[in-house]
Design a protein around this motif. Sequence first.
Motif, PDB file in Angstrom:
ATOM      1  N   VAL A   1       0.851  -1.190   0.000  1.00  0.00           N
ATOM      2  CA  VAL A   1       0.000   0.000   0.000  1.00  0.00           C
ATOM      3  C   VAL A   1       0.889   1.243   0.000  1.00  0.00           C
ATOM      4  O   VAL A   1       1.723   1.440   0.893  1.00  0.00           O
ATOM      5  CB  VAL A   1      -0.925   0.014   1.227  1.00  0.00           C
ATOM      6  CG1 VAL A   1      -1.803   1.268   1.212  1.00  0.00           C
ATOM      7  CG2 VAL A   1      -1.787  -1.243   1.255  1.00  0.00           C
ATOM      8  N   GLY A   2       0.715   2.072  -1.024  1.00  0.00           N
ATOM      9  CA  GLY A   2       1.461   3.307  -1.108  1.00  0.00           C
ATOM     10  C   GLY A   2       0.637   4.484  -0.624  1.00  0.00           C
ATOM     11  O   GLY A   2      -0.372   4.328   0.065  1.00  0.00           O
TER      12      GLY A   2
ATOM     13  N   VAL B   1      11.447  -5.307 -25.790  1.00  0.00           N
ATOM     14  CA  VAL B   1      10.881  -4.066 -25.225  1.00  0.00           C
ATOM     15  C   VAL B   1      10.862  -4.227 -23.703  1.00  0.00           C
ATOM     16  O   VAL B   1       9.904  -4.783 -23.146  1.00  0.00           O
ATOM     17  CB  VAL B   1       9.464  -3.804 -25.760  1.00  0.00           C
ATOM     18  CG1 VAL B   1       8.909  -2.507 -25.185  1.00  0.00           C
ATOM     19  CG2 VAL B   1       9.465  -3.757 -27.272  1.00  0.00           C
ATOM     20  N   PRO B   2      11.901  -3.794 -23.005  1.00  0.00           N
ATOM     21  CA  PRO B   2      11.922  -3.958 -21.541  1.00  0.00           C
ATOM     22  C   PRO B   2      11.006  -2.923 -20.869  1.00  0.00           C
ATOM     23  O   PRO B   2      11.214  -1.721 -20.990  1.00  0.00           O
ATOM     24  CB  PRO B   2      13.392  -3.698 -21.169  1.00  0.00           C
ATOM     25  CG  PRO B   2      14.140  -3.521 -22.463  1.00  0.00           C
ATOM     26  CD  PRO B   2      13.129  -3.141 -23.486  1.00  0.00           C
ATOM     27  N   ILE B   3       9.999  -3.413 -20.170  1.00  0.00           N
ATOM     28  CA  ILE B   3       9.059  -2.509 -19.493  1.00  0.00           C
ATOM     29  C   ILE B   3       9.546  -2.270 -18.070  1.00  0.00           C
ATOM     30  O   ILE B   3       9.706  -3.225 -17.296  1.00  0.00           O
ATOM     31  CB  ILE B   3       7.648  -3.123 -19.457  1.00  0.00           C
ATOM     32  CG1 ILE B   3       7.179  -3.423 -20.882  1.00  0.00           C
ATOM     33  CG2 ILE B   3       6.669  -2.173 -18.769  1.00  0.00           C
ATOM     34  CD1 ILE B   3       5.873  -4.156 -20.938  1.00  0.00           C
ATOM     35  N   PRO B   4       9.824  -1.026 -17.707  1.00  0.00           N
ATOM     36  CA  PRO B   4      10.310  -0.756 -16.343  1.00  0.00           C
ATOM     37  C   PRO B   4       9.247  -1.077 -15.309  1.00  0.00           C
ATOM     38  O   PRO B   4       8.047  -1.140 -15.605  1.00  0.00           O
ATOM     39  CB  PRO B   4      10.638   0.741 -16.365  1.00  0.00           C
ATOM     40  CG  PRO B   4       9.814   1.294 -17.474  1.00  0.00           C
ATOM     41  CD  PRO B   4       9.679   0.205 -18.499  1.00  0.00           C
ATOM     42  N   MET B   5       9.682  -1.259 -14.082  1.00  0.00           N
ATOM     43  CA  MET B   5       8.741  -1.563 -13.008  1.00  0.00           C
ATOM     44  C   MET B   5       7.956  -0.312 -12.630  1.00  0.00           C
ATOM     45  O   MET B   5       8.464   0.805 -12.663  1.00  0.00           O
ATOM     46  CB  MET B   5       9.485  -2.119 -11.797  1.00  0.00           C
ATOM     47  CG  MET B   5      10.103  -3.482 -12.046  1.00  0.00           C
ATOM     48  SD  MET B   5      10.579  -4.348 -10.525  1.00  0.00           S
ATOM     49  CE  MET B   5      11.985  -3.398 -10.027  1.00  0.00           C
TER      50      MET B   5
ATOM     51  N   TYR C   1       7.079   5.252 -10.629  1.00  0.00           N
ATOM     52  CA  TYR C   1       6.243   6.010  -9.686  1.00  0.00           C
ATOM     53  C   TYR C   1       6.615   5.648  -8.229  1.00  0.00           C
ATOM     54  O   TYR C   1       5.749   5.477  -7.375  1.00  0.00           O
ATOM     55  CB  TYR C   1       4.769   5.724  -9.945  1.00  0.00           C
ATOM     56  CG  TYR C   1       4.272   6.358 -11.223  1.00  0.00           C
ATOM     57  CD1 TYR C   1       4.053   7.732 -11.315  1.00  0.00           C
ATOM     58  CD2 TYR C   1       4.041   5.588 -12.367  1.00  0.00           C
ATOM     59  CE1 TYR C   1       3.615   8.319 -12.494  1.00  0.00           C
ATOM     60  CE2 TYR C   1       3.605   6.156 -13.554  1.00  0.00           C
ATOM     61  CZ  TYR C   1       3.390   7.526 -13.604  1.00  0.00           C
ATOM     62  OH  TYR C   1       2.954   8.119 -14.778  1.00  0.00           O
ATOM     63  N   GLY C   2       7.904   5.556  -7.978  1.00  0.00           N
ATOM     64  CA  GLY C   2       8.372   5.220  -6.630  1.00  0.00           C
ATOM     65  C   GLY C   2       8.141   6.330  -5.616  1.00  0.00           C
ATOM     66  O   GLY C   2       8.226   6.093  -4.399  1.00  0.00           O
TER      67      GLY C   2
ATOM     68  N   VAL D   1       5.558   5.478  -3.017  1.00  0.00           N
ATOM     69  CA  VAL D   1       5.809   4.394  -2.066  1.00  0.00           C
ATOM     70  C   VAL D   1       6.058   5.017  -0.697  1.00  0.00           C
ATOM     71  O   VAL D   1       6.761   6.034  -0.576  1.00  0.00           O
ATOM     72  CB  VAL D   1       7.028   3.555  -2.507  1.00  0.00           C
ATOM     73  CG1 VAL D   1       7.316   2.453  -1.480  1.00  0.00           C
ATOM     74  CG2 VAL D   1       6.776   2.945  -3.878  1.00  0.00           C
ATOM     75  N   SER D   2       5.494   4.423   0.340  1.00  0.00           N
ATOM     76  CA  SER D   2       5.525   5.040   1.666  1.00  0.00           C
ATOM     77  C   SER D   2       6.825   4.814   2.414  1.00  0.00           C
ATOM     78  O   SER D   2       6.968   5.276   3.540  1.00  0.00           O
ATOM     79  CB  SER D   2       4.342   4.520   2.504  1.00  0.00           C
ATOM     80  OG  SER D   2       4.352   3.108   2.549  1.00  0.00           O
ATOM     81  N   HIS D   3       7.775   4.092   1.840  1.00  0.00           N
ATOM     82  CA  HIS D   3       9.060   3.907   2.502  1.00  0.00           C
ATOM     83  C   HIS D   3      10.170   4.091   1.471  1.00  0.00           C
ATOM     84  O   HIS D   3       9.916   4.124   0.260  1.00  0.00           O
ATOM     85  CB  HIS D   3       9.161   2.524   3.145  1.00  0.00           C
ATOM     86  CG  HIS D   3       9.040   1.390   2.166  1.00  0.00           C
ATOM     87  ND1 HIS D   3       7.821   0.872   1.788  1.00  0.00           N
ATOM     88  CD2 HIS D   3       9.965   0.691   1.464  1.00  0.00           C
ATOM     89  CE1 HIS D   3       8.009  -0.106   0.920  1.00  0.00           C
ATOM     90  NE2 HIS D   3       9.299  -0.225   0.696  1.00  0.00           N
ATOM     91  N   GLU D   4      11.373   4.202   1.963  1.00  0.00           N
ATOM     92  CA  GLU D   4      12.509   4.422   1.073  1.00  0.00           C
ATOM     93  C   GLU D   4      12.712   3.210   0.169  1.00  0.00           C
ATOM     94  O   GLU D   4      12.860   2.082   0.638  1.00  0.00           O
ATOM     95  CB  GLU D   4      13.782   4.661   1.899  1.00  0.00           C
ATOM     96  CG  GLU D   4      15.007   4.952   1.073  1.00  0.00           C
ATOM     97  CD  GLU D   4      14.871   6.237   0.256  1.00  0.00           C
ATOM     98  OE1 GLU D   4      15.431   6.290  -0.849  1.00  0.00           O
ATOM     99  OE2 GLU D   4      14.191   7.171   0.734  1.00  0.00           O
ATOM    100  N   LEU D   5      12.681   3.452  -1.120  1.00  0.00           N
ATOM    101  CA  LEU D   5      12.730   2.343  -2.079  1.00  0.00           C
ATOM    102  C   LEU D   5      14.159   1.982  -2.473  1.00  0.00           C
ATOM    103  O   LEU D   5      14.448   0.824  -2.793  1.00  0.00           O
ATOM    104  CB  LEU D   5      11.925   2.718  -3.324  1.00  0.00           C
ATOM    105  CG  LEU D   5      11.650   1.625  -4.345  1.00  0.00           C
ATOM    106  CD1 LEU D   5      10.916   0.469  -3.685  1.00  0.00           C
ATOM    107  CD2 LEU D   5      10.850   2.180  -5.499  1.00  0.00           C
TER     108      LEU D   5
END
Length: 367
Positions: free
Chosen positions: A89-90, A135-139, A144-145, A148-152
């Motif tokens: 959960v972000g 075609v490498p699709i980024p995560m 959109y990091g 994210v509610s914590h340090e990624l």
Amino acid sequence: MFPTMSSASKVNGILFIAMIAVMFVYSVPKLWGFAETQTEAAKLYADGQLSRKFEEQYDSGFFARESAIKAWSNLSFWLFREGLTGVVVGEDGWLYTNEEFTFPNDLDARLERQMARVEKTAARIGAQGKKLIIVPIPMKADIYGDHVSHELGERPALLYTRFTEQLSKRNIPFSPLREAYLASKDRTQLFFKKDTHWTPEGAKLAAQQLALSFPDLLGDELYRTEVIHETQHAGDLVNFIKVSPWLDPEIYSPEPLARYQTIRVEQKTDASALFGNNNPSVVLVGSSYTKMDEWNFEGFLKEHLKTDLLSIAVEQKGQFVAMDEFLASDLLADDSVETVIWEFPVRSLITQASESSGWSSTMEELF
């Protein structure tokens, strides 16, 4: 001296005995009903499966099961902002698959195995006189990091870089997307907030970047993409949230989804179109990012490459299974097929099973 039971302890004891009595009265009919429906009880008992089967049936039909799950989910979400296993959960209503946060300890070895499979695939396709383009699709957590509610950390970005560097090292062509995504992410939403997949805008940008990177693929057929209707998209990650809506109404609010269709503007009139036995020169192989019509990736590719194409895609099994199907098909030896485009979610590098598939085992025998 032994402690004496206080009045409060007596109340607890009475409540405990009452609960046991209620559960006994509730459970005996369940056990009796289970026994009456078992026609192979002796065999199940001999296999050690009888008690497990009763436990599963009892658990699924337990009257307080759903309310208990809901209560625990609410408490966990309220205290720790956690959903069920499988989701992170972000903030601001963003949800992420936990697959993008679980980097294995043997990442180097796993990446090496994945690259070996990719290299063998490219070699097998190249042996048929065809070109493979990845075609490498980024995560999603990489692009959109900031939600994210914590340090990624830098691991998602480094994984993309390592993958593309390995492709370059092995002379496997690819269409880089990450920089284009980062440059566009604030202008248009490239991933759904509550889904693991890209939006149609993300698919469109991937198609545009591929056309820019490989102008030699451009054909002369005109396609037009248009919106056919607007709908609402709940998102697959919401399935991992079981909390009461009043705790966070934003999580359950659907997102707008424009449904597109791509049509050919001009019909071909040459001999191959009239009598045509030839397949298109481009084949698209991919995962659910390609398979699901909601994203219209195949349509955007037709429009921006200005050419028709065939698609082989598989949902929920990863891009290696789809490639397995292509390699096993007649298209591999079809001379009319010149280019194979492989849509490849980078997160699969850390989630794909390490065991060899059927086609990789076959290739190991061939090479």
